[in-house]
Design a protein around this motif. Sequence first.
Motif, PDB file in Angstrom:
ATOM      1  N   ILE A 260       0.868  -1.175   0.000  1.00  0.00           N
ATOM      2  CA  ILE A 260       0.000   0.000   0.000  1.00  0.00           C
ATOM      3  C   ILE A 260       0.905   1.226   0.000  1.00  0.00           C
ATOM      4  CG2 ILE A 260      -1.828   1.265   1.220  1.00  0.00           C
ATOM      5  CD1 ILE A 260      -2.729  -1.478   0.187  1.00  0.00           C
ATOM      6  N   GLY A 261       0.775   2.058  -1.015  1.00  0.00           N
ATOM      7  CA  GLY A 261       1.607   3.248  -1.156  1.00  0.00           C
ATOM      8  C   GLY A 261       1.002   4.448  -0.461  1.00  0.00           C
ATOM      9  N   PRO A 262       1.590   5.607  -0.721  1.00  0.00           N
ATOM     10  CA  PRO A 262       1.060   6.848  -0.130  1.00  0.00           C
ATOM     11  C   PRO A 262      -0.391   7.077  -0.554  1.00  0.00           C
ATOM     12  CG  PRO A 262       3.155   7.220  -1.271  1.00  0.00           C
ATOM     13  CD  PRO A 262       2.743   5.811  -1.565  1.00  0.00           C
ATOM     14  N   GLY A 263      -1.168   7.555   0.362  1.00  0.00           N
ATOM     15  CA  GLY A 263      -2.584   7.829   0.065  1.00  0.00           C
ATOM     16  C   GLY A 263      -3.448   6.582   0.118  1.00  0.00           C
ATOM     17  N   GLY A 264      -2.892   5.434   0.563  1.00  0.00           N
ATOM     18  CA  GLY A 264      -3.689   4.215   0.685  1.00  0.00           C
ATOM     19  C   GLY A 264      -3.956   3.501  -0.623  1.00  0.00           C
ATOM     20  N   VAL A 265      -3.165   3.781  -1.653  1.00  0.00           N
ATOM     21  CA  VAL A 265      -3.368   3.163  -2.969  1.00  0.00           C
ATOM     22  C   VAL A 265      -2.429   1.973  -3.116  1.00  0.00           C
ATOM     23  CG1 VAL A 265      -3.286   3.568  -5.461  1.00  0.00           C
ATOM     24  CG2 VAL A 265      -4.032   5.392  -3.923  1.00  0.00           C
ATOM     25  N   GLN A 266      -2.964   0.840  -3.629  1.00  0.00           N
ATOM     26  CA  GLN A 266      -2.113  -0.323  -3.878  1.00  0.00           C
ATOM     27  C   GLN A 266      -1.119  -0.004  -4.983  1.00  0.00           C
ATOM     28  OE1 GLN A 266      -4.254  -3.890  -4.790  1.00  0.00           O
ATOM     29  NE2 GLN A 266      -5.023  -4.131  -2.713  1.00  0.00           N
ATOM     30  N   THR A 267       0.130  -0.435  -4.766  1.00  0.00           N
ATOM     31  CA  THR A 267       1.168  -0.165  -5.770  1.00  0.00           C
ATOM     32  C   THR A 267       1.234  -1.261  -6.810  1.00  0.00           C
ATOM     33  OG1 THR A 267       2.883  -1.304  -4.497  1.00  0.00           O
ATOM     34  CG2 THR A 267       2.554   1.061  -4.058  1.00  0.00           C
ATOM     35  N   GLY A 268       0.644  -2.415  -6.544  1.00  0.00           N
ATOM     36  CA  GLY A 268       0.734  -3.540  -7.468  1.00  0.00           C
ATOM     37  C   GLY A 268       1.921  -4.437  -7.138  1.00  0.00           C
ATOM     38  N   ARG A 269       2.734  -4.039  -6.183  1.00  0.00           N
ATOM     39  CA  ARG A 269       3.893  -4.837  -5.784  1.00  0.00           C
ATOM     40  C   ARG A 269       3.437  -5.881  -4.769  1.00  0.00           C
ATOM     41  NH1 ARG A 269       7.535  -3.809  -1.519  1.00  0.00           N
ATOM     42  NH2 ARG A 269       9.277  -5.245  -1.671  1.00  0.00           N
ATOM     43  N   LEU A 270       3.664  -7.149  -5.074  1.00  0.00           N
ATOM     44  CA  LEU A 270       3.272  -8.254  -4.211  1.00  0.00           C
ATOM     45  C   LEU A 270       4.201  -8.311  -3.000  1.00  0.00           C
ATOM     46  CD1 LEU A 270       1.367 -10.719  -3.970  1.00  0.00           C
ATOM     47  CD2 LEU A 270       3.139 -12.045  -5.106  1.00  0.00           C
ATOM     48  N   THR A 271       3.635  -8.298  -1.801  1.00  0.00           N
ATOM     49  CA  THR A 271       4.452  -8.362  -0.583  1.00  0.00           C
ATOM     50  C   THR A 271       4.358  -9.713   0.106  1.00  0.00           C
ATOM     51  OG1 THR A 271       2.650  -7.485   0.762  1.00  0.00           O
ATOM     52  CG2 THR A 271       4.230  -5.883  -0.147  1.00  0.00           C
ATOM     53  N   GLY A 272       3.413 -10.538  -0.253  1.00  0.00           N
ATOM     54  CA  GLY A 272       3.277 -11.853   0.366  1.00  0.00           C
ATOM     55  C   GLY A 272       1.871 -12.391   0.201  1.00  0.00           C
ATOM     56  N   TYR A 273       1.574 -13.369   1.042  1.00  0.00           N
ATOM     57  CA  TYR A 273       0.274 -14.037   0.967  1.00  0.00           C
ATOM     58  C   TYR A 273      -0.303 -14.189   2.366  1.00  0.00           C
ATOM     59  CZ  TYR A 273       1.522 -15.198  -3.783  1.00  0.00           C
ATOM     60  OH  TYR A 273       1.859 -15.105  -5.098  1.00  0.00           O
ATOM     61  N   GLU A 274      -1.627 -14.185   2.424  1.00  0.00           N
ATOM     62  CA  GLU A 274      -2.345 -14.495   3.656  1.00  0.00           C
ATOM     63  C   GLU A 274      -3.152 -15.746   3.388  1.00  0.00           C
ATOM     64  OE1 GLU A 274      -4.258 -11.494   6.494  1.00  0.00           O
ATOM     65  OE2 GLU A 274      -5.986 -12.329   5.405  1.00  0.00           O
ATOM     66  N   LEU A 275      -2.942 -16.755   4.217  1.00  0.00           N
ATOM     67  CA  LEU A 275      -3.651 -18.022   4.064  1.00  0.00           C
ATOM     68  C   LEU A 275      -4.470 -18.278   5.323  1.00  0.00           C
ATOM     69  CD1 LEU A 275      -0.537 -18.407   2.826  1.00  0.00           C
ATOM     70  CD2 LEU A 275      -1.558 -20.539   2.126  1.00  0.00           C
ATOM     71  N   ASP A 276      -5.655 -18.844   5.155  1.00  0.00           N
ATOM     72  CA  ASP A 276      -6.441 -19.205   6.333  1.00  0.00           C
ATOM     73  C   ASP A 276      -7.210 -20.482   6.098  1.00  0.00           C
ATOM     74  OD1 ASP A 276      -9.015 -18.577   5.155  1.00  0.00           O
ATOM     75  OD2 ASP A 276      -8.674 -16.476   5.627  1.00  0.00           O
ATOM     76  N   ARG A 277      -7.628 -21.061   7.214  1.00  0.00           N
ATOM     77  CA  ARG A 277      -8.417 -22.297   7.189  1.00  0.00           C
ATOM     78  C   ARG A 277      -9.402 -22.208   8.339  1.00  0.00           C
ATOM     79  NH1 ARG A 277      -5.214 -27.559   6.695  1.00  0.00           N
ATOM     80  NH2 ARG A 277      -5.955 -27.488   4.559  1.00  0.00           N
ATOM     81  N   ASN A 278     -10.636 -22.644   8.093  1.00  0.00           N
ATOM     82  CA  ASN A 278     -11.692 -22.638   9.104  1.00  0.00           C
ATOM     83  C   ASN A 278     -11.845 -24.027   9.715  1.00  0.00           C
ATOM     84  OD1 ASN A 278     -12.444 -19.907   8.606  1.00  0.00           O
ATOM     85  ND2 ASN A 278     -13.507 -20.574   6.767  1.00  0.00           N
TER      86      ASN A 278
END
Length: 187
Positions: free
Chosen positions: A123-141
Amino acid sequence: MSTMDRQSTLGHRQAGATTLGLLLLGVALALGLVAAAAVVGSALERIKLAGDKITVKGYAEEKVVSDAGTWRATVTVRAADLQSGYRELESDTARVVKMLESFAGASAAVATSPVNARPQYEIGPGGVQTGRLTGYELDRNFELSSGDVALIGKVAAQASALISEGVNINSWPPQYFFTDLTRSRCG
Protein backbone atom coordinates in the motif's frame (compact mmCIF):
# COMPACT_ATOMS: atom_id res chain seq x y z
CA MET A 1 -110.67 42.62 -4.41
CA SER A 2 -108.65 45.46 -3.30
CA THR A 3 -104.92 45.58 -3.34
CA MET A 4 -104.78 45.35 0.42
CA ASP A 5 -106.96 42.30 0.50
CA ARG A 6 -104.73 40.67 -2.07
CA GLN A 7 -101.59 41.45 -0.08
CA SER A 8 -103.21 40.11 3.09
CA THR A 9 -104.25 36.87 1.34
CA LEU A 10 -100.80 36.56 -0.24
CA GLY A 11 -99.18 37.07 3.19
CA HIS A 12 -101.33 34.32 4.73
CA ARG A 13 -100.43 31.97 1.90
CA GLN A 14 -96.69 32.70 2.31
CA ALA A 15 -96.94 32.20 6.05
CA GLY A 16 -98.76 28.90 5.47
CA ALA A 17 -96.17 27.79 2.93
CA THR A 18 -93.34 28.65 5.32
CA THR A 19 -95.03 26.76 8.14
CA LEU A 20 -95.66 23.77 5.87
CA GLY A 21 -92.00 23.83 4.70
CA LEU A 22 -90.74 23.94 8.27
CA LEU A 23 -93.07 21.10 9.20
CA LEU A 24 -91.81 18.96 6.31
CA LEU A 25 -88.21 19.78 7.23
CA GLY A 26 -88.87 18.70 10.84
CA VAL A 27 -90.48 15.44 9.69
CA ALA A 28 -87.47 14.73 7.39
CA LEU A 29 -85.03 15.40 10.23
CA ALA A 30 -86.99 13.15 12.58
CA LEU A 31 -87.03 10.31 10.04
CA GLY A 32 -83.27 10.79 9.44
CA LEU A 33 -82.57 10.57 13.17
CA VAL A 34 -84.67 7.39 13.46
CA ALA A 35 -82.78 5.82 10.50
CA ALA A 36 -79.37 6.85 11.94
CA ALA A 37 -80.30 5.40 15.34
CA ALA A 38 -81.30 2.11 13.68
CA VAL A 39 -77.93 1.92 11.83
CA VAL A 40 -75.92 2.75 14.97
CA GLY A 41 -77.95 0.28 17.04
CA SER A 42 -77.35 -2.48 14.49
CA ALA A 43 -73.61 -1.76 14.44
CA LEU A 44 -73.46 -1.84 18.25
CA GLU A 45 -75.29 -5.16 18.27
CA ARG A 46 -72.72 -6.64 15.83
CA ILE A 47 -69.87 -5.31 17.98
CA LYS A 48 -71.47 -6.84 21.07
CA LEU A 49 -71.89 -10.22 19.35
CA ALA A 50 -68.30 -10.09 18.07
CA GLY A 51 -67.18 -9.66 21.67
CA ASP A 52 -68.43 -13.18 22.41
CA LYS A 53 -65.44 -14.64 20.52
CA ILE A 54 -61.87 -14.55 21.79
CA THR A 55 -58.85 -14.69 19.52
CA VAL A 56 -55.43 -15.17 21.11
CA LYS A 57 -52.13 -14.56 19.35
CA GLY A 58 -48.71 -14.76 20.92
CA TYR A 59 -45.91 -17.09 21.88
CA ALA A 60 -44.77 -19.21 24.75
CA GLU A 61 -41.33 -19.61 26.22
CA GLU A 62 -39.79 -22.52 27.97
CA LYS A 63 -36.29 -22.87 29.37
CA VAL A 64 -34.52 -25.88 27.93
CA VAL A 65 -31.03 -27.29 28.24
CA SER A 66 -29.04 -27.30 25.02
CA ASP A 67 -28.32 -30.75 23.66
CA ALA A 68 -25.85 -29.79 20.91
CA GLY A 69 -23.22 -27.20 20.25
CA THR A 70 -20.81 -25.91 17.64
CA TRP A 71 -17.43 -24.22 17.96
CA ARG A 72 -15.83 -22.43 15.02
CA ALA A 73 -12.39 -20.92 14.56
CA THR A 74 -10.16 -19.53 11.82
CA VAL A 75 -6.38 -19.91 11.71
CA THR A 76 -4.50 -17.33 9.64
CA VAL A 77 -0.85 -17.13 8.54
CA ARG A 78 1.07 -14.55 6.54
CA ALA A 79 4.12 -15.49 4.51
CA ALA A 80 6.32 -14.13 1.74
CA ASP A 81 5.49 -17.05 -0.58
CA LEU A 82 2.71 -19.59 -0.90
CA GLN A 83 4.82 -22.67 -0.14
CA SER A 84 6.14 -21.42 3.20
CA GLY A 85 2.70 -20.05 4.09
CA TYR A 86 1.10 -23.41 3.34
CA ARG A 87 3.73 -25.27 5.46
CA GLU A 88 3.10 -22.89 8.38
CA LEU A 89 -0.67 -23.27 8.03
CA GLU A 90 -0.35 -27.07 8.00
CA SER A 91 1.75 -26.91 11.18
CA ASP A 92 -0.86 -24.68 12.87
CA THR A 93 -3.63 -26.97 11.62
CA ALA A 94 -1.89 -29.94 13.29
CA ARG A 95 -1.74 -27.99 16.58
CA VAL A 96 -5.46 -27.19 16.43
CA VAL A 97 -6.36 -30.80 15.62
CA LYS A 98 -4.11 -32.05 18.47
CA MET A 99 -5.83 -29.67 20.89
CA LEU A 100 -9.26 -30.83 19.73
CA GLU A 101 -8.29 -34.51 20.01
CA SER A 102 -7.02 -33.93 23.55
CA PHE A 103 -10.52 -32.83 24.56
CA ALA A 104 -12.79 -34.77 22.22
CA GLY A 105 -10.72 -37.85 21.41
CA ALA A 106 -9.49 -39.10 18.06
CA SER A 107 -13.03 -39.66 16.86
CA ALA A 108 -13.90 -35.96 17.10
CA ALA A 109 -15.92 -34.81 14.12
CA VAL A 110 -13.83 -31.80 13.16
CA ALA A 111 -14.62 -30.20 9.82
CA THR A 112 -11.84 -28.22 8.17
CA SER A 113 -12.25 -26.00 5.16
CA PRO A 114 -9.91 -25.90 2.20
CA VAL A 115 -7.05 -23.43 2.41
CA ASN A 116 -7.98 -19.92 1.31
CA ALA A 117 -5.00 -17.93 -0.05
CA ARG A 118 -5.05 -14.20 -0.82
CA PRO A 119 -2.18 -12.20 -2.28
CA GLN A 120 -1.16 -9.13 -0.27
CA TYR A 121 -0.03 -5.99 -2.11
CA GLU A 122 2.00 -3.08 -0.93
CA ILE A 123 0.00 0.00 0.00
CA GLY A 124 1.61 3.25 -1.16
CA PRO A 125 1.06 6.85 -0.13
CA GLY A 126 -2.58 7.83 0.06
CA GLY A 127 -3.69 4.21 0.68
CA VAL A 128 -3.37 3.16 -2.97
CA GLN A 129 -2.11 -0.32 -3.88
CA THR A 130 1.17 -0.16 -5.77
CA GLY A 131 0.73 -3.54 -7.47
CA ARG A 132 3.89 -4.84 -5.78
CA LEU A 133 3.27 -8.25 -4.21
CA THR A 134 4.45 -8.36 -0.58
CA GLY A 135 3.28 -11.85 0.37
CA TYR A 136 0.27 -14.04 0.97
CA GLU A 137 -2.34 -14.49 3.66
CA LEU A 138 -3.65 -18.02 4.06
CA ASP A 139 -6.44 -19.20 6.33
CA ARG A 140 -8.42 -22.30 7.19
CA ASN A 141 -11.69 -22.64 9.10
CA PHE A 142 -12.43 -25.29 11.73
CA GLU A 143 -15.76 -26.47 13.05
CA LEU A 144 -16.46 -28.91 15.85
CA SER A 145 -20.06 -30.00 16.43
CA SER A 146 -21.04 -32.27 19.27
CA GLY A 147 -23.93 -33.34 21.45
CA ASP A 148 -21.58 -32.86 24.42
CA VAL A 149 -22.19 -29.19 25.19
CA ALA A 150 -19.62 -29.21 28.01
CA LEU A 151 -16.99 -30.28 25.48
CA ILE A 152 -17.87 -27.33 23.23
CA GLY A 153 -17.43 -24.95 26.14
CA LYS A 154 -14.04 -26.46 27.09
CA VAL A 155 -12.73 -26.28 23.54
CA ALA A 156 -13.80 -22.64 23.18
CA ALA A 157 -12.10 -21.76 26.47
CA GLN A 158 -8.84 -23.54 25.60
CA ALA A 159 -8.55 -22.40 21.98
CA SER A 160 -6.96 -19.13 22.98
CA ALA A 161 -4.12 -21.06 24.66
CA LEU A 162 -2.91 -21.85 21.14
CA ILE A 163 -1.98 -18.19 20.76
CA SER A 164 0.84 -18.71 23.29
CA GLU A 165 2.15 -21.45 20.95
CA GLY A 166 2.31 -18.96 18.10
CA VAL A 167 -0.93 -19.99 16.37
CA ASN A 168 -2.86 -17.00 15.00
CA ILE A 169 -6.35 -18.30 15.83
CA ASN A 170 -9.63 -16.45 15.92
CA SER A 171 -12.01 -18.50 18.06
CA TRP A 172 -15.68 -17.60 17.74
CA PRO A 173 -18.06 -17.87 20.72
CA PRO A 174 -19.70 -21.29 20.88
CA GLN A 175 -23.24 -21.73 19.66
CA TYR A 176 -25.64 -23.96 21.54
CA PHE A 177 -28.78 -25.61 20.16
CA PHE A 178 -31.81 -27.57 21.25
CA THR A 179 -32.59 -30.16 18.61
CA ASP A 180 -35.48 -32.22 20.02
CA LEU A 181 -38.51 -29.95 19.85
CA THR A 182 -40.81 -32.94 20.36
CA ARG A 183 -39.58 -33.10 23.98
CA SER A 184 -40.65 -29.52 24.55
CA ARG A 185 -43.98 -28.95 26.26
CA CYS A 186 -44.63 -25.96 23.98
CA GLY A 187 -46.51 -26.67 20.80
